[in-house]
Motif scaffolding. Structure first.
Motif, PDB file in Angstrom:
ATOM      1  N   PRO A  83      41.991  31.736 -61.484  1.00 53.20           N
ATOM      2  CA  PRO A  83      42.879  30.962 -61.116  1.00 53.20           C
ATOM      3  C   PRO A  83      43.721  31.785 -60.288  1.00 53.20           C
ATOM      4  CG  PRO A  83      41.975  30.613 -63.308  1.00 53.20           C
ATOM      5  CD  PRO A  83      41.387  31.979 -62.840  1.00 53.20           C
ATOM      6  N   GLY A  84      44.331  31.150 -59.083  1.00 47.41           N
ATOM      7  CA  GLY A  84      45.183  31.795 -58.192  1.00 47.41           C
ATOM      8  C   GLY A  84      44.578  32.727 -57.196  1.00 47.41           C
ATOM      9  N   GLY A  85      43.202  32.973 -57.508  1.00 48.78           N
ATOM     10  CA  GLY A  85      42.483  33.859 -56.560  1.00 48.78           C
ATOM     11  C   GLY A  85      42.390  33.467 -55.210  1.00 48.78           C
ATOM     12  N   LEU A  86      41.607  34.415 -54.291  1.00 45.30           N
ATOM     13  CA  LEU A  86      41.067  34.206 -53.143  1.00 45.30           C
ATOM     14  C   LEU A  86      39.725  34.053 -52.682  1.00 45.30           C
ATOM     15  CD1 LEU A  86      42.215  33.852 -49.894  1.00 45.30           C
ATOM     16  CD2 LEU A  86      41.732  36.330 -50.023  1.00 45.30           C
ATOM     17  N   VAL A  87      39.434  32.918 -52.094  1.00 46.14           N
ATOM     18  CA  VAL A  87      37.977  32.825 -51.709  1.00 46.14           C
ATOM     19  C   VAL A  87      38.009  32.845 -50.245  1.00 46.14           C
ATOM     20  CG1 VAL A  87      35.907  31.210 -51.365  1.00 46.14           C
ATOM     21  CG2 VAL A  87      37.059  31.291 -53.361  1.00 46.14           C
ATOM     22  N   LEU A  88      37.331  33.990 -49.657  1.00 47.56           N
ATOM     23  CA  LEU A  88      37.319  34.358 -47.899  1.00 47.56           C
ATOM     24  C   LEU A  88      36.135  33.901 -47.608  1.00 47.56           C
ATOM     25  CD1 LEU A  88      36.922  36.585 -45.773  1.00 47.56           C
ATOM     26  CD2 LEU A  88      39.219  35.571 -45.993  1.00 47.56           C
ATOM     27  N   LEU A  89      36.038  33.130 -46.622  1.00 54.07           N
ATOM     28  CA  LEU A  89      34.650  32.736 -45.878  1.00 54.07           C
ATOM     29  C   LEU A  89      34.674  33.342 -44.780  1.00 54.07           C
ATOM     30  CD1 LEU A  89      35.788  28.680 -45.724  1.00 54.07           C
ATOM     31  CD2 LEU A  89      34.726  30.082 -47.710  1.00 54.07           C
ATOM     32  N   TYR A  90      33.322  34.225 -44.914  1.00 53.10           N
ATOM     33  CA  TYR A  90      32.951  35.106 -43.834  1.00 53.10           C
ATOM     34  C   TYR A  90      31.609  34.579 -43.014  1.00 53.10           C
ATOM     35  CZ  TYR A  90      31.259  39.221 -41.300  1.00 53.10           C
ATOM     36  OH  TYR A  90      30.882  40.057 -40.237  1.00 53.10           O
ATOM     37  N   GLY A  91      30.521  33.736 -44.016  1.00 57.82           N
ATOM     38  CA  GLY A  91      29.421  33.399 -43.474  1.00 57.82           C
ATOM     39  C   GLY A  91      29.672  32.197 -42.554  1.00 57.82           C
ATOM     40  N   GLY A  92      28.643  31.704 -41.750  1.00 58.47           N
ATOM     41  CA  GLY A  92      28.649  30.611 -40.851  1.00 58.47           C
ATOM     42  C   GLY A  92      28.942  29.506 -41.200  1.00 58.47           C
ATOM     43  N   THR A  93      29.543  28.655 -40.630  1.00 61.87           N
ATOM     44  CA  THR A  93      30.272  27.272 -40.979  1.00 61.87           C
ATOM     45  C   THR A  93      29.948  26.514 -39.649  1.00 61.87           C
ATOM     46  OG1 THR A  93      32.509  27.816 -40.245  1.00 61.87           O
ATOM     47  CG2 THR A  93      31.714  28.003 -42.579  1.00 61.87           C
ATOM     48  N   ALA A  94      30.122  24.820 -39.977  1.00 59.49           N
ATOM     49  CA  ALA A  94      29.769  24.145 -38.690  1.00 59.49           C
ATOM     50  C   ALA A  94      30.970  23.130 -38.651  1.00 59.49           C
ATOM     51  CB  ALA A  94      28.436  23.319 -38.935  1.00 59.49           C
ATOM     52  N   PRO A  95      31.372  22.725 -37.665  1.00 56.75           N
ATOM     53  CA  PRO A  95      32.413  21.772 -37.430  1.00 56.75           C
ATOM     54  C   PRO A  95      32.387  20.575 -38.332  1.00 56.75           C
ATOM     55  CG  PRO A  95      31.802  22.209 -35.221  1.00 56.75           C
ATOM     56  CD  PRO A  95      30.763  22.916 -36.167  1.00 56.75           C
ATOM     57  N   GLY A  96      33.448  20.376 -39.239  1.00 62.70           N
ATOM     58  CA  GLY A  96      33.328  19.382 -40.208  1.00 62.70           C
ATOM     59  C   GLY A  96      32.844  19.660 -41.521  1.00 62.70           C
ATOM     60  N   ASP A  97      32.706  20.889 -41.733  1.00 62.93           N
ATOM     61  CA  ASP A  97      32.279  21.283 -42.918  1.00 62.93           C
ATOM     62  C   ASP A  97      33.158  21.060 -44.023  1.00 62.93           C
ATOM     63  OD1 ASP A  97      29.511  21.945 -42.260  1.00 62.93           O
ATOM     64  OD2 ASP A  97      29.928  23.951 -42.408  1.00 62.93           O
ATOM     65  N   ARG A  98      32.823  20.698 -45.250  1.00 66.11           N
ATOM     66  CA  ARG A  98      33.891  20.411 -46.235  1.00 66.11           C
ATOM     67  C   ARG A  98      32.928  20.616 -47.688  1.00 66.11           C
ATOM     68  NH1 ARG A  98      38.529  18.178 -44.053  1.00 66.11           N
ATOM     69  NH2 ARG A  98      39.462  18.162 -46.007  1.00 66.11           N
ATOM     70  N   HIS A  99      33.733  20.759 -48.777  1.00 67.04           N
ATOM     71  CA  HIS A  99      33.228  20.778 -49.792  1.00 67.04           C
ATOM     72  C   HIS A  99      33.607  19.811 -51.260  1.00 67.04           C
ATOM     73  CE1 HIS A  99      30.405  22.972 -52.782  1.00 67.04           C
ATOM     74  NE2 HIS A  99      31.444  23.118 -53.873  1.00 67.04           N
ATOM     75  N   PRO A 100      32.671  19.066 -51.799  1.00 65.18           N
ATOM     76  CA  PRO A 100      33.260  18.107 -52.638  1.00 65.18           C
ATOM     77  C   PRO A 100      34.159  18.463 -53.721  1.00 65.18           C
ATOM     78  CG  PRO A 100      30.991  17.917 -52.261  1.00 65.18           C
ATOM     79  CD  PRO A 100      31.051  19.021 -51.622  1.00 65.18           C
ATOM     80  N   GLY A 101      35.458  18.110 -53.653  1.00 63.71           N
ATOM     81  CA  GLY A 101      36.350  18.365 -54.724  1.00 63.71           C
ATOM     82  C   GLY A 101      37.300  19.617 -54.134  1.00 63.71           C
ATOM     83  N   LEU A 102      36.948  20.100 -53.164  1.00 64.05           N
ATOM     84  CA  LEU A 102      37.761  21.029 -52.461  1.00 64.05           C
ATOM     85  C   LEU A 102      38.546  20.657 -51.040  1.00 64.05           C
ATOM     86  CD1 LEU A 102      38.406  24.142 -53.001  1.00 64.05           C
ATOM     87  CD2 LEU A 102      36.885  24.872 -51.455  1.00 64.05           C
ATOM     88  N   ASP A 103      39.974  20.415 -51.113  1.00 64.61           N
ATOM     89  CA  ASP A 103      40.391  19.654 -50.176  1.00 64.61           C
ATOM     90  C   ASP A 103      40.804  20.756 -48.962  1.00 64.61           C
ATOM     91  OD1 ASP A 103      41.554  17.889 -48.704  1.00 64.61           O
ATOM     92  OD2 ASP A 103      43.477  17.819 -49.637  1.00 64.61           O
ATOM     93  N   CYS A 104      39.906  21.130 -48.055  1.00 66.85           N
ATOM     94  CA  CYS A 104      40.154  21.709 -46.907  1.00 66.85           C
ATOM     95  C   CYS A 104      38.899  21.826 -45.930  1.00 66.85           C
ATOM     96  CB  CYS A 104      40.285  23.161 -47.218  1.00 66.85           C
ATOM     97  SG  CYS A 104      39.101  24.284 -47.692  1.00 66.85           S
TER      98      CYS A 104
END
Length: 333
Positions: free
Chosen positions: A227-248
């Motif tokens: 809790p309060g930690g950091l998830v750093l996204l390094y791998g590939g993503t595509a425009p519009g990618d989202r994750h259910p329950g994660l508001d970003c």
């Protein structure tokens, strides 16, 4: 001879690369290149953004109209500096554009270290950029508990650099076979775990360094981060990618290198991104590779060596590729 990507199709061309029309141009004799997962994504049509096909390379300048890039200078390439260039999967490569941009794109390196080590300059610069993004959020890595998801080249380099910076590092992977192959490189001495395995505690930072940021990998990162930690996204993503329950917006966060404050299952956490490199990242990477006292032995990750016709075969059968780095010789070895 060169392997080019034409309308998404890799082709072997035996003709020399055409000289650019610009007066300001540099011809580089390619000493060694390396196959990046992003090259495979470009062939598959699953990589978003401008082409960087054939960008991991070491070479020596043969001809130059740029005073700061004299003939005989050994260089690596920063593909995030926009210049006109050919592919690095070749015996020669032309680069053209404004002199200041060519000087930024073609980074000088010493003649002494082996090309098998220096060819890792660009992926290590990317790994340095990733850890710089982490440090902006958590400060000094000394003593920080950092988990890396993904035992590919990127994940192992990020883990190795984080360990050198004093972090408590572990590497996590979905496949036992790939994890076992990664352990054989002996690049770093850290705990190795499969996705879903219990851990002694949660992490201050989880770096998602899988080839793509997929739901299963992000679920694992969210399971592991404190809790309060950091998830750093390094791998590939595509425009519009989202994750259910994660508001970003995952792709926006990664490509802009920004941070989003989110809530996951009632806990606050931060999601940040890493994309590209800076000249400082390249300077750090070259320093890591050429440090006389304790160089980063990135060449331990080399799994196979091919020539240009062999590379063409690999690009046509990418599912046959295993873990580790493939290096490409411009001439038959």
């Amino acid at each position: 001879m060169r392997v080019t990507l034409e309308e998404g199709v890799p082709r072997l061309r035996r003709s020399p690369p055409p000289r650019p029309r610009e007066d300001t141009a540099v011809l580089v004799d390619i000493e060694l290149a390396a196959l990046c997962r992003s090259d495979l994504k470009e062939v598959a049509g699953s990589r978003h953004g401008p082409s960087q096909f054939g960008h991991e390379l070491v070479g020596t300048i043969r001809e130059s109209t740029v005073p700061a890039l004299a003939e005989g200078t050994r260089v690596v390439l920063d593909p995030n500096v926009v210049v006109g260039r050919g592919t690095g999967f070749a015996d020669h490569m032309w680069a053209a554009g404004p002199a200041d941009l060519l000087r930024q794109a073609l980074q000088p390196v010493p003649h002494g270290p082996a090309a098998r080590r220096l060819v890792f300059a660009e992926p290590i610069a990317c790994a340095q950029h990733c850890l710089s993004a982490v440090k902006r959020q958590v400060g000094d890595l000394q003593g920080a508990h950092l988990m890396v998801l993904g035992a590919g080249t990127a994940g192992l380099l990020i883990a190795a650099l984080a360990a050198r910076a004093g972090a408590q590092v572990s590497v996590h992977n979905r496949s036992r076979a790939r994890m076992d192959e990664a352990r054989k490189t002996d690049l770093l001495d850290v705990p190795w775990l499969l996705f879903g395995e219990p851990t002694a505690g949660r992490a201050d930072v989880v770096v998602v360094a899988t080839s793509f940021v997929l739901p299963a990998g992000l679920d694992e990162a969210l399971r592991l981060v404190a809790p309060g930690g950091l998830v750093l996204l390094y791998g590939g993503t595509a425009p519009g990618d989202r994750h259910p329950g994660l508001d970003c917006d995952l792709d926006h966060v990664r490509r802009t290198g920004t941070v989003a404050a989110c809530t996951w299952q009632g806990h606050l956490l931060r999601v940040a991104g890493s994309y590209g490199t800076t000249p400082q990242d390249f300077a750090s990477a070259i320093g890591d590779l050429t440090d006389i006292a304790a160089p980063l032995r990135a060449e331990a990750l080399v799994a196979d060596e091919v020539d240009l016709p062999g590379l063409l075969g690999l690009l046509r059968t990418p599912d046959a590729l295993g873990p580790g780095k493939i290096v490409v010789h411009p001439e038959p070895s």
